[in-house]
Design a protein around this motif. Structure first.
Motif, PDB file in Angstrom:
ATOM      1  N   LEU A  45       0.813  -1.212   0.000  1.00  0.00           N
ATOM      2  CA  LEU A  45       0.000   0.000   0.000  1.00  0.00           C
ATOM      3  C   LEU A  45       0.848   1.266   0.000  1.00  0.00           C
ATOM      4  O   LEU A  45       1.889   1.337   0.664  1.00  0.00           O
ATOM      5  N   THR A  46       0.387   2.256  -0.753  1.00  0.00           N
ATOM      6  CA  THR A  46       1.008   3.580  -0.782  1.00  0.00           C
ATOM      7  C   THR A  46      -0.020   4.615  -0.332  1.00  0.00           C
ATOM      8  O   THR A  46      -1.143   4.259   0.061  1.00  0.00           O
ATOM      9  N   VAL A  47       0.347   5.893  -0.407  1.00  0.00           N
ATOM     10  CA  VAL A  47      -0.550   6.953   0.055  1.00  0.00           C
ATOM     11  C   VAL A  47      -1.871   6.930  -0.704  1.00  0.00           C
ATOM     12  O   VAL A  47      -2.951   7.078  -0.115  1.00  0.00           O
ATOM     13  N   SER A  48      -1.821   6.748  -2.030  1.00  0.00           N
ATOM     14  CA  SER A  48      -3.059   6.758  -2.822  1.00  0.00           C
ATOM     15  C   SER A  48      -3.998   5.630  -2.395  1.00  0.00           C
ATOM     16  O   SER A  48      -5.221   5.826  -2.321  1.00  0.00           O
ATOM     17  N   HIS A  49      -3.439   4.442  -2.108  1.00  0.00           N
ATOM     18  CA  HIS A  49      -4.274   3.343  -1.626  1.00  0.00           C
ATOM     19  C   HIS A  49      -4.899   3.697  -0.279  1.00  0.00           C
ATOM     20  O   HIS A  49      -6.092   3.427  -0.027  1.00  0.00           O
ATOM     21  N   LEU A  50      -4.116   4.293   0.607  1.00  0.00           N
ATOM     22  CA  LEU A  50      -4.613   4.630   1.944  1.00  0.00           C
ATOM     23  C   LEU A  50      -5.725   5.675   1.873  1.00  0.00           C
ATOM     24  O   LEU A  50      -6.714   5.587   2.614  1.00  0.00           O
ATOM     25  N   VAL A  51      -5.566   6.650   1.002  1.00  0.00           N
ATOM     26  CA  VAL A  51      -6.615   7.666   0.854  1.00  0.00           C
ATOM     27  C   VAL A  51      -7.902   7.026   0.334  1.00  0.00           C
ATOM     28  O   VAL A  51      -9.010   7.349   0.797  1.00  0.00           O
ATOM     29  N   ALA A  52      -7.781   6.097  -0.616  1.00  0.00           N
ATOM     30  CA  ALA A  52      -8.963   5.405  -1.137  1.00  0.00           C
ATOM     31  C   ALA A  52      -9.670   4.626  -0.033  1.00  0.00           C
ATOM     32  O   ALA A  52     -10.906   4.659   0.074  1.00  0.00           O
ATOM     33  N   ILE A  53      -8.889   3.930   0.804  1.00  0.00           N
ATOM     34  CA  ILE A  53      -9.483   3.179   1.909  1.00  0.00           C
ATOM     35  C   ILE A  53     -10.143   4.127   2.905  1.00  0.00           C
ATOM     36  O   ILE A  53     -11.285   3.918   3.349  1.00  0.00           O
ATOM     37  N   GLY A  54      -9.425   5.200   3.281  1.00  0.00           N
ATOM     38  CA  GLY A  54      -9.939   6.116   4.295  1.00  0.00           C
ATOM     39  C   GLY A  54     -11.186   6.845   3.854  1.00  0.00           C
ATOM     40  O   GLY A  54     -12.181   6.907   4.591  1.00  0.00           O
ATOM     41  N   VAL A  55     -11.171   7.410   2.652  1.00  0.00           N
ATOM     42  CA  VAL A  55     -12.345   8.134   2.147  1.00  0.00           C
ATOM     43  C   VAL A  55     -13.500   7.167   1.929  1.00  0.00           C
ATOM     44  O   VAL A  55     -14.655   7.465   2.266  1.00  0.00           O
ATOM     45  N   GLY A  56     -13.200   5.992   1.367  1.00  0.00           N
ATOM     46  CA  GLY A  56     -14.264   5.014   1.116  1.00  0.00           C
ATOM     47  C   GLY A  56     -14.925   4.523   2.381  1.00  0.00           C
ATOM     48  O   GLY A  56     -16.152   4.355   2.437  1.00  0.00           O
ATOM     49  N   ALA A  57     -14.132   4.277   3.432  1.00  0.00           N
ATOM     50  CA  ALA A  57     -14.698   3.787   4.686  1.00  0.00           C
ATOM     51  C   ALA A  57     -15.429   4.877   5.450  1.00  0.00           C
ATOM     52  O   ALA A  57     -16.337   4.589   6.239  1.00  0.00           O
ATOM     53  N   THR A  58     -15.060   6.151   5.226  1.00  0.00           N
ATOM     54  CA  THR A  58     -15.637   7.250   5.992  1.00  0.00           C
ATOM     55  C   THR A  58     -16.914   7.783   5.365  1.00  0.00           C
ATOM     56  O   THR A  58     -17.938   7.943   6.029  1.00  0.00           O
ATOM     57  N   ILE A  59     -16.867   8.076   4.070  1.00  0.00           N
ATOM     58  CA  ILE A  59     -18.043   8.660   3.412  1.00  0.00           C
ATOM     59  C   ILE A  59     -18.993   7.546   3.011  1.00  0.00           C
ATOM     60  O   ILE A  59     -18.931   7.019   1.898  1.00  0.00           O
ATOM     61  N   GLY A  60     -19.865   7.184   3.920  1.00  0.00           N
ATOM     62  CA  GLY A  60     -20.909   6.228   3.598  1.00  0.00           C
ATOM     63  C   GLY A  60     -22.138   6.975   3.114  1.00  0.00           C
ATOM     64  O   GLY A  60     -22.095   8.157   2.766  1.00  0.00           O
ATOM     65  N   ALA A  61     -23.259   6.280   3.101  1.00  0.00           N
ATOM     66  CA  ALA A  61     -24.499   6.906   2.636  1.00  0.00           C
ATOM     67  C   ALA A  61     -25.032   7.910   3.650  1.00  0.00           C
ATOM     68  O   ALA A  61     -25.990   8.624   3.373  1.00  0.00           O
ATOM     69  N   GLY A  62     -24.397   7.974   4.840  1.00  0.00           N
ATOM     70  CA  GLY A  62     -24.887   8.883   5.876  1.00  0.00           C
ATOM     71  C   GLY A  62     -24.958  10.321   5.418  1.00  0.00           C
ATOM     72  O   GLY A  62     -25.881  11.056   5.786  1.00  0.00           O
ATOM     73  N   VAL A  63     -23.993  10.755   4.596  1.00  0.00           N
ATOM     74  CA  VAL A  63     -23.993  12.143   4.151  1.00  0.00           C
ATOM     75  C   VAL A  63     -25.224  12.447   3.311  1.00  0.00           C
ATOM     76  O   VAL A  63     -25.700  13.585   3.284  1.00  0.00           O
ATOM     77  N   TYR A  64     -25.770  11.431   2.639  1.00  0.00           N
ATOM     78  CA  TYR A  64     -26.954  11.647   1.818  1.00  0.00           C
ATOM     79  C   TYR A  64     -28.223  11.789   2.680  1.00  0.00           C
ATOM     80  O   TYR A  64     -29.277  12.148   2.166  1.00  0.00           O
ATOM     81  N   ILE A  65     -28.121  11.471   3.959  1.00  0.00           N
ATOM     82  CA  ILE A  65     -29.275  11.545   4.864  1.00  0.00           C
ATOM     83  C   ILE A  65     -29.041  12.552   5.984  1.00  0.00           C
ATOM     84  O   ILE A  65     -29.914  13.333   6.333  1.00  0.00           O
ATOM     85  N   LEU A  66     -27.799  12.542   6.527  1.00  0.00           N
ATOM     86  CA  LEU A  66     -27.503  13.362   7.705  1.00  0.00           C
ATOM     87  C   LEU A  66     -27.774  14.837   7.487  1.00  0.00           C
ATOM     88  O   LEU A  66     -28.251  15.527   8.402  1.00  0.00           O
ATOM     89  N   VAL A  67     -27.465  15.350   6.304  1.00  0.00           N
ATOM     90  CA  VAL A  67     -27.605  16.789   6.086  1.00  0.00           C
ATOM     91  C   VAL A  67     -29.038  17.249   6.323  1.00  0.00           C
ATOM     92  O   VAL A  67     -29.276  18.354   6.826  1.00  0.00           O
ATOM     93  N   PHE A 256     -17.500  10.904  10.555  1.00  0.00           N
ATOM     94  CA  PHE A 256     -16.054  10.905  10.330  1.00  0.00           C
ATOM     95  C   PHE A 256     -15.403   9.604  10.772  1.00  0.00           C
ATOM     96  O   PHE A 256     -14.199   9.420  10.586  1.00  0.00           O
ATOM     97  N   ILE A 257     -16.179   8.734  11.370  1.00  0.00           N
ATOM     98  CA  ILE A 257     -15.631   7.447  11.788  1.00  0.00           C
ATOM     99  C   ILE A 257     -15.355   6.607  10.541  1.00  0.00           C
ATOM    100  O   ILE A 257     -16.206   6.463   9.674  1.00  0.00           O
ATOM    101  N   GLY A 258     -14.178   6.070  10.465  1.00  0.00           N
ATOM    102  CA  GLY A 258     -13.797   5.282   9.298  1.00  0.00           C
ATOM    103  C   GLY A 258     -12.323   5.401   8.985  1.00  0.00           C
ATOM    104  O   GLY A 258     -11.710   4.455   8.461  1.00  0.00           O
ATOM    105  N   PHE A 259     -11.734   6.579   9.315  1.00  0.00           N
ATOM    106  CA  PHE A 259     -10.308   6.723   9.030  1.00  0.00           C
ATOM    107  C   PHE A 259      -9.466   5.765   9.871  1.00  0.00           C
ATOM    108  O   PHE A 259      -8.314   5.477   9.524  1.00  0.00           O
ATOM    109  N   ASP A 260     -10.049   5.255  10.974  1.00  0.00           N
ATOM    110  CA  ASP A 260      -9.305   4.303  11.798  1.00  0.00           C
ATOM    111  C   ASP A 260      -9.076   2.981  11.057  1.00  0.00           C
ATOM    112  O   ASP A 260      -8.232   2.181  11.464  1.00  0.00           O
ATOM    113  N   SER A 261      -9.838   2.759   9.974  1.00  0.00           N
ATOM    114  CA  SER A 261      -9.602   1.557   9.166  1.00  0.00           C
ATOM    115  C   SER A 261      -8.194   1.553   8.584  1.00  0.00           C
ATOM    116  O   SER A 261      -7.605   0.486   8.349  1.00  0.00           O
TER     117      SER A 261
END
Length: 633
Positions: A45-67, A256-261
């Motif tokens: 894994l490199t930085v680009s892989h880590l960003v994909a994992i972090g953003v993917g695990a964090t931005i779930g469908a919640g943003v489409y409802i939470l707002v 914001f929970i997800g970056f711990d992945s």
């Protein structure tokens, strides 16, 4: 808080042996604890892989409802500020994770850090809570995909019959075949290899981010065209007051929970000292930026009180005669859920593997496939559990339990940073097979304190963070403005200060949240908690940090700033959120934790790799390793 006192004195019997097992700690590297025979995970894994994992695990469908929900009930037009404050609070935990993940780059995340800095008992509970979090979290996400997928195909009945939800005749159970199939597909991707699964997650995450960028760009165009009706309200920016904005922050914090992945993949990162902190920071920054921009646009398009609480983004575009955008936004929600599903199922096999490596779970979970270099058996077991739950159960009512594991992990990571800085472990566990080599080093002529440096975990072991009483050497240096203590007393002050800080944070959080308490009980307890917290902060700020922090673990990585203030604020925030999760959530979690205690007592404690470990001081350990390597040469 037994990790702050001398727990390994002579004698004590069986019950005291149980207590000693709770505070035994392992070395930074798993291989150093006798696990070198285990197949290692792939360094891919490199930085680009880590960003994909972090953003993917964090931005779930919640943003489409939470707002919609948070804007209607708490924040109003100040929703973006709520996301900003929550993002800053999450960044405090991210700073702590960044330091520990670069110092201790092995699989296991918060479980691994707690085992190194606090002890086996706390580490077990953290690992056990994270297993619950990722299992229920993955099941809940999978269960939410089929309704959104059905909307793309024309409505609730749009899915083929073999994928659609169906009720079992005679039972009040609605099964969801689509959820189970998706879990199996994701499990298959995870078994292919970390690079392959991360590539797939990156594609799904990219689609989700593109949809959110469309919302921002198209929504901004509509806003400038129609005049931003949502901001031209007589109630102003804070219709529910500043308190409402902060209440909204507490709600959206969980988005914001997800970056711990990311931390759970530390062993698979090519350059963890550099890439992990950058990956965590970039992922959190991107998520916060997207959240805030989407919030600014949607709250401006539709007045907060007119928002649809279930589909706020789709409804906002539909109200401006852009019905076609609804399908695109629904696709984004599906992609977000799929990415979050991968983010939930990725960390758990690695936590199971780390716990099995340490002997706390059966060794079958520690097996790593030689070809794909991932823990395939642990991954399949995780997939089977998540698929079964998502197929038979509507786990939405258990969603609150997901937050417990994360907040406990965030709290322990912050505490671990304080321990690492002020009272880092000064003894290392070695294999019992090195006993002869240890004895030869311990009884070198001229060694005056060998009995204080060597012991075993099961007999007269000594593992002090606060050692024997010494003559106190204390003088005040006016020029420097802090107290200089002997090393013995500095560790003693640091240990007790951390303990008082944690007790104070809990008391303050609990009593401040217990509005039903009588005032004559509530206010004095708040005062006591605040005083303990402040006293701990002042004491830690007034003493030197331990010199061993420079060489503890893998040096050269990220260093958390503003210690001790930043970790203490992190502890306070997470404890406040923990005590506000509700009694029903804690009742359910308590059942799971009690089961975990029983598993540990009857299996984990006895099979722990540290059960017969021999503890020696760091200086002795280095000498023993050198002599052992020389004898093998």
């Amino acid at each position: 808080m037994g990790f702050l006192v001398d727990t390994q004195k002579e004698g004590g019997g069986h019950s005291w042996g149980c207590v000693r097992s709770l505070v035994r700690r392992k070395q930074v590297d798993s291989a150093a604890n006798g696990h070198s025979h285990h197949q290692q995970l792939a360094k891919a894994l490199t930085v680009s892989h880590l960003v994909a994992i972090g953003v993917g695990a964090t931005i779930g469908a919640g943003v489409y409802i939470l707002v919609g929900t948070v804007a209607r009930e708490h924040s109003g037009p100040s929703l973006a500020l709520s996301f900003l404050i929550a993002g800053i609070a999450a960044a405090l935990s991210a700073f702590c994770y960044a330091e520990l993940s670069s110092r201790c780059p092995s699989a296991g995340s918060a479980y691994h850090y707690s085992y190194i800095c606090v002890g086996e008992g706390v580490a077990w509970l953290i690992g056990w809570a994270l297993i619950l979090e990722y299992t229920i979290g993955g099941s809940a996400v999978a269960r939410g995909i089929s309704p959104n997928l059905a909307l793309i195909f024309g409505g609730e009945d749009g899915l083929p019959s073999f994928l659609a939800r169906q009720q079992i005749p005679g039972l009040d159970v609605i099964v969801d075949p689509c959820a189970a199939i998706l879990v199996f597909i994701v499990t298959g991707f995870l078994c292919l290899g970390i690079k392959e699964s991360t590539f797939a997650q990156g594609i799904v995450t990219a689609v989700n981010v593109c949809v959110l960028l469309f919302v921002i760009v198209a929504g901004s165009y509509l806003g400038f065209k129609t005049g931003w009706a949502g901001y031209e309200l007589p109630t102003g920016l804070f219709p529910f007051g500043v308190d409402g904005m902060f209440a909204g922050s507490a709600t959206v914090f969980f988005a914001f929970i997800g970056f711990d992945s990311l931390a759970s993949t530390a062993e698979e990162v090519k350059n963890p000292q550099r890439d992990l902190p950058i990956g965590i920071g970039l992922a959190l920054f991107l998520c916060c930026s997207l959240y805030m921009m989407v919030s600014i646009v949607i709250v401006g398009l539709v007045p907060y009180y007119a928002m649809d609480p279930d589909t706020p983004i789709s409804s906002a575009f539909a109200s401006h005669d852009m019905q076609w955008a609804v399908y695109l936004i629904t696709l984004g929600a599906v992609m977000a859920l799929c990415s979050a599903l991968m983010g939930s199922l990725l960390p758990q096999p690695r936590i199971l593997m780390a716990m099995a490596r340490d002997g706390l779970l059966p060794s079958v979970f520690s097996d790593v496939n030689r070809r794909t270099q991932v823990p395939v058996k642990a991954t399949v077991a995780t997939g089977l559990c998540a698929a079964t739950l998502s197929f038979f159960l509507d786990v939405s009512q258990l969603a609150g339990m997901v937050s417990v594991g994360t907040l406990l992990a965030f709290t322990m990571v912050a505490i671990s940073v304080l321990i690492l800085r002020y009272v880092p472990p000064d003894e290392l566990p070695l294999q019992a097979s090195l006993q002869e080599r240890i004895d030869s080093v311990s009884f070198i002529p001229g060694e005056t304190k060998s009995s204080h440096h060597v012991g075993t975990s099961s007999n007269s072991t000594k593992q002090p963070l606060i050692g024997e009483n010494d003559a106190s050497v204390m003088e005040k240096q006016e020029a420097l403005g802090f107290w200089v203590l002997s090393e013995e007393n500095r560790r003693k002050v640091g240990g007790w200060s951390i303990m008082f800080t944690c007790i104070g944070a809990f008391l303050l959080s609990y009593t401040a949240s217990s509005i039903n308490f009588p005032g004559f009980i509530r206010y004095p307890l708040c005062g006591i908690g605040g005083s303990l917290l402040l006293a701990g902060l002042i004491a830690l700020s007034s003493i030197d940090q331990d010199d061993a922090r420079h060489t503890f673990g893998h040096s050269g990585g990220f260093i958390c700033p503003l210690v001790p203030l930043l970790p203490i604020i992190c502890i306070l925030i997470n404890m406040y959120l923990l005590v506000n999760l509700g009694s029903a959530t804690w009742a359910r979690v308590s059942v799971w934790l009690v089961i975990g205690v029983l598993v540990y007592v009857f299996y984990g404690r006895k099979h722990s790799s540290l059960a017969n470990a021999v503890y020696v001081t760091t200086a002795h350990a280095e000498e023993i390793y050198r002599e052992h390597e020389a004898s093998l040469a």
